[in-house]
Write a protein that holds these residues in place. Structure first.
Motif, mmCIF file in Angstrom:
data_model
loop_
_atom_site.group_PDB
_atom_site.id
_atom_site.type_symbol
_atom_site.label_atom_id
_atom_site.label_comp_id
_atom_site.label_asym_id
_atom_site.label_seq_id
_atom_site.Cartn_x
_atom_site.Cartn_y
_atom_site.Cartn_z
ATOM 1 N N ASP A 54 0.750 -1.182 -0.037
ATOM 2 C CA ASP A 54 -0.081 0.122 -0.102
ATOM 3 C C ASP A 54 0.922 1.327 0.072
ATOM 4 N N ILE A 55 2.051 1.171 0.763
ATOM 5 C CA ILE A 55 2.927 2.464 0.908
ATOM 6 C C ILE A 55 3.289 2.442 -0.869
ATOM 7 N N ALA A 56 3.801 1.412 -1.246
ATOM 8 C CA ALA A 56 4.374 1.508 -2.763
ATOM 9 C C ALA A 56 3.184 2.377 -3.540
ATOM 10 N N ARG A 57 1.903 1.873 -3.410
ATOM 11 C CA ARG A 57 0.734 2.338 -4.356
ATOM 12 C C ARG A 57 0.904 4.091 -3.907
ATOM 13 N N PHE A 58 1.001 4.127 -2.652
ATOM 14 C CA PHE A 58 0.756 5.779 -2.180
ATOM 15 C C PHE A 58 1.872 6.530 -2.884
ATOM 16 N N LEU A 59 3.014 5.897 -2.936
ATOM 17 C CA LEU A 59 4.382 6.588 -3.320
ATOM 18 C C LEU A 59 4.353 6.966 -4.745
ATOM 19 N N PHE A 60 4.133 5.600 -5.353
ATOM 20 C CA PHE A 60 4.375 5.443 -6.859
ATOM 21 C C PHE A 60 3.329 5.275 -7.684
ATOM 22 N N GLY A 61 1.985 5.182 -7.197
ATOM 23 C CA GLY A 61 0.755 4.972 -8.015
ATOM 24 C C GLY A 61 0.556 3.634 -8.154
ATOM 25 N N ASP A 62 -0.792 3.228 -8.877
ATOM 26 C CA ASP A 62 -1.070 1.865 -9.081
ATOM 27 C C ASP A 62 -0.065 1.131 -9.798
ATOM 28 N N ALA A 63 -0.166 -0.239 -9.509
ATOM 29 C CA ALA A 63 0.884 -0.993 -10.254
ATOM 30 C C ALA A 63 -0.007 -1.904 -11.246
ATOM 31 N N SER A 64 0.517 -2.138 -12.316
ATOM 32 C CA SER A 64 -0.077 -3.068 -13.487
ATOM 33 C C SER A 64 0.444 -4.389 -13.274
ATOM 34 N N ARG A 65 1.757 -4.706 -12.886
ATOM 35 C CA ARG A 65 2.304 -6.119 -13.111
ATOM 36 C C ARG A 65 3.152 -6.547 -11.589
ATOM 37 N N ALA A 120 9.592 -12.278 1.490
ATOM 38 C CA ALA A 120 9.021 -12.185 0.072
ATOM 39 C C ALA A 120 9.874 -10.736 -0.638
ATOM 40 N N THR A 121 10.040 -10.983 -1.851
ATOM 41 C CA THR A 121 10.535 -10.096 -2.745
ATOM 42 C C THR A 121 9.523 -9.904 -4.019
ATOM 43 N N MET A 122 9.248 -8.696 -4.159
ATOM 44 C CA MET A 122 8.276 -8.598 -5.313
ATOM 45 C C MET A 122 8.785 -7.236 -5.908
ATOM 46 N N LEU A 123 8.301 -7.329 -7.365
ATOM 47 C CA LEU A 123 8.772 -6.375 -8.551
ATOM 48 C C LEU A 123 7.483 -5.892 -8.941
ATOM 49 N N LEU A 124 7.429 -4.746 -9.049
ATOM 50 C CA LEU A 124 6.075 -4.046 -9.565
ATOM 51 C C LEU A 124 6.480 -3.254 -10.563
ATOM 52 N N ASP A 125 5.739 -3.135 -11.763
ATOM 53 C CA ASP A 125 5.575 -2.378 -12.647
ATOM 54 C C ASP A 125 4.343 -1.386 -12.550
ATOM 55 N N HIS A 126 4.650 -0.151 -12.274
ATOM 56 C CA HIS A 126 3.550 0.967 -11.822
ATOM 57 C C HIS A 126 3.186 1.577 -13.297
ATOM 58 N N ASP A 127 1.845 1.964 -13.265
ATOM 59 C CA ASP A 127 1.220 2.488 -14.386
ATOM 60 C C ASP A 127 1.865 3.631 -15.091
ATOM 61 N N ASN A 128 2.604 4.347 -14.236
ATOM 62 C CA ASN A 128 3.278 5.763 -14.635
ATOM 63 C C ASN A 128 4.824 5.317 -15.157
ATOM 64 N N GLY A 129 5.096 4.039 -15.177
ATOM 65 C CA GLY A 129 6.371 3.655 -15.782
ATOM 66 C C GLY A 129 7.462 3.406 -14.532
ATOM 67 N N ILE A 130 7.191 3.794 -13.332
ATOM 68 C CA ILE A 130 8.051 3.617 -12.351
ATOM 69 C C ILE A 130 8.218 1.936 -12.031
ATOM 70 N N THR A 131 9.342 1.581 -11.722
ATOM 71 C CA THR A 131 9.671 0.147 -11.371
ATOM 72 C C THR A 131 9.796 0.379 -9.759
ATOM 73 N N SER A 132 9.329 -0.682 -8.887
ATOM 74 C CA SER A 132 9.656 -0.764 -7.470
ATOM 75 C C SER A 132 9.754 -2.292 -7.003
ATOM 76 N N ILE A 133 10.587 -2.123 -6.133
ATOM 77 C CA ILE A 133 10.950 -3.251 -5.361
ATOM 78 C C ILE A 133 10.215 -3.182 -3.923
#
Ligand code: NAD
Ligand code: 89V
Length: 343
Positions: free
Chosen positions: A183-194, A212-225
């Motif tokens: 949820d923090i990742a969504r709050f800071l980087f926006g919604d994620a698509s993958r 757990a180690t998670m890699l997120l592709d955010h809608d706005n092009g940000i990549t987060s771990i």
């Protein structure tokens, strides 16, 4: 002005923080409490001076007399209790994790919408003072457009002594703690698509995954771990601090141990401490989480009065919960999961 009246269901380990938060808020009064366990009912009722005590939520709703209900039970009862609140048209806050499965969470959102009531998930980590400070730096534009981020929670803290059920669930760290980090990742980087995830169980005495180690592709092009662990033995235990790293087009941000925030931009580097306040009823190291409880509850009361959707409404939190579901699926099948397929 008349006070907003609340009722609370579930008087366990964490609810005590919620009761303190309500007690501190001007204009709010918890008028009834409910727990199946008479001992918890007695303890919390006496501590906070609540006379109306129920062992059955049905009976409490039948008697009524409150403007909202705060559900602080564990996940297995969340759907039934939210649907009960909806059937009585009572606005409802429900603790995380939203529900046992995404289908339940969707049904809860539908029930609240049909009843025309507000539903907020008690997703409090985005309300932590250090996380709000990170959000403020992003909003200031000093590091430019973020293109990469990391939200990290690695600890060896014994969470099982206070919350023994955490050792028994087939799902553990993503469902209980990773849900906050996602949820923090969504709050800071926006919604994620993958979502792509890998999990491990290191502690042999528990049933679920503790890393757990998670890699997120955010809608706005940000990549987060987003990486979480309760199997990480460090020289200085950081529980319950979340560390954040963000790289932007003009600079960088690092939130590290002891709430130290370093922001580097074109005009130089600033270092500050963005520690949470130690509320009078709070205790270290939980004070960061405890303060965020008080802040999210204040937000709820304000939004309820304004008739506006809370930031972590059920509708919004489906997107966080979908990331949890996606992480488990990705780890199980070794595949990247498209979030849109779940929502
Ligand atoms: P707990 O087991 O200590 O307390 C739950 C209480 O609910 C118990 O006293 C139990 O008797 C009661 N209960 C359960 N079902 C009930 C029902 N149908 N009717 C009436 N009473 C019922 O659990 P806890 O550790 O306090 O956790 C509660 C929730 O809070 C969980 O969902 C947990 O994930 C969440 N939590 C959130 C945070 C946070 O920072 N947001 C922190 C810790 C726990
Ligand atoms: O915040 C929580 O949900 C807690 C803990 C920090 C222990 O994971 O369960």
């Amino acid at each position: 002005m008349a006070k907003t009246k609340g009722a609370l269901i579930g008087c366990g380990f964490f609810a005590v923080n919620q009761m303190h938060g309500w007690q501190d808020l001007d204009g709010v009064e918890i008028v009834a409490i409910c727990d199946r366990d008479p001992e918890r009912l007695h303890l919390v009722g006496d501590q906070f001076g609540v006379d109306r005590r129920y062992r059955s939520a049905d009976e409490m709703f039948d008697d009524g007399g409150f403007d909202f209900v705060d559900i602080a039970t564990t996940v297995g009862s969340h759907r039934a209790l939210v649907e009960l609140a909806a059937s009585h048209a009572v606005p409802v806050i429900c603790q995380k994790p939203f529900a046992p499965a995404l289908a339940d969470a969707k049904a809860m959102v539908a029930a609240a919408e049909k009843a025309g009531i507000a539903l907020m998930i008690h997703e409090n980590f985005r309300w932590q003072t250090p996380i709000l400070a990170v959000r403020a730096v992003l909003d200031s534009g000093v590091i430019g457009e973020p293109f990469w981020g990391r939200v990290s929670f690695r600890s060896g803290f014994d969470v099982f002594s206070g919350q023994p059920y955490l050792a028994r669930g087939k799902r553990f760290i993503i469902e209980d703690l990773g849900i906050h980090s996602l949820d923090i990742a969504r709050f800071l980087f926006g919604d994620a698509s993958r979502m792509t995830a890998r999990t491990r169980r290191i502690n042999p005495d528990i049933a679920g995954e503790d890393v757990a180690t998670m890699l997120l592709d955010h809608d706005n092009g940000i990549t987060s771990i987003v990486d979480v662990s309760y199997a990480t033995k460090l020289p200085e235990e950081p529980f319950p601090e979340t560390f954040v790293e963000i790289d932007g087009s003009r600079g960088t941000l690092r939130l590290g141990k002891d709430y130290k925030l370093t922001v580097h931009g074109p005009d130089g580097t600033t270092r500050s401490v963005v520690a949470p306040n130690l509320l009078p009823w709070a205790s270290r190291p939980w004070h960061n989480i405890q303060e965020s409880v008080a802040l999210i509850q204040k937000h709820w009361v304000e939004r309820l009065a304004e008739g506006r959707e809370p930031d972590t409404s059920g509708r919004d939190n489906l997107k966080t919960f979908a990331l949890v579901e996606a992480a488990y699926r990705s780890a199980e099948y070794g595949e990247t999961i498209a979030i849109a397929d779940l929502l």
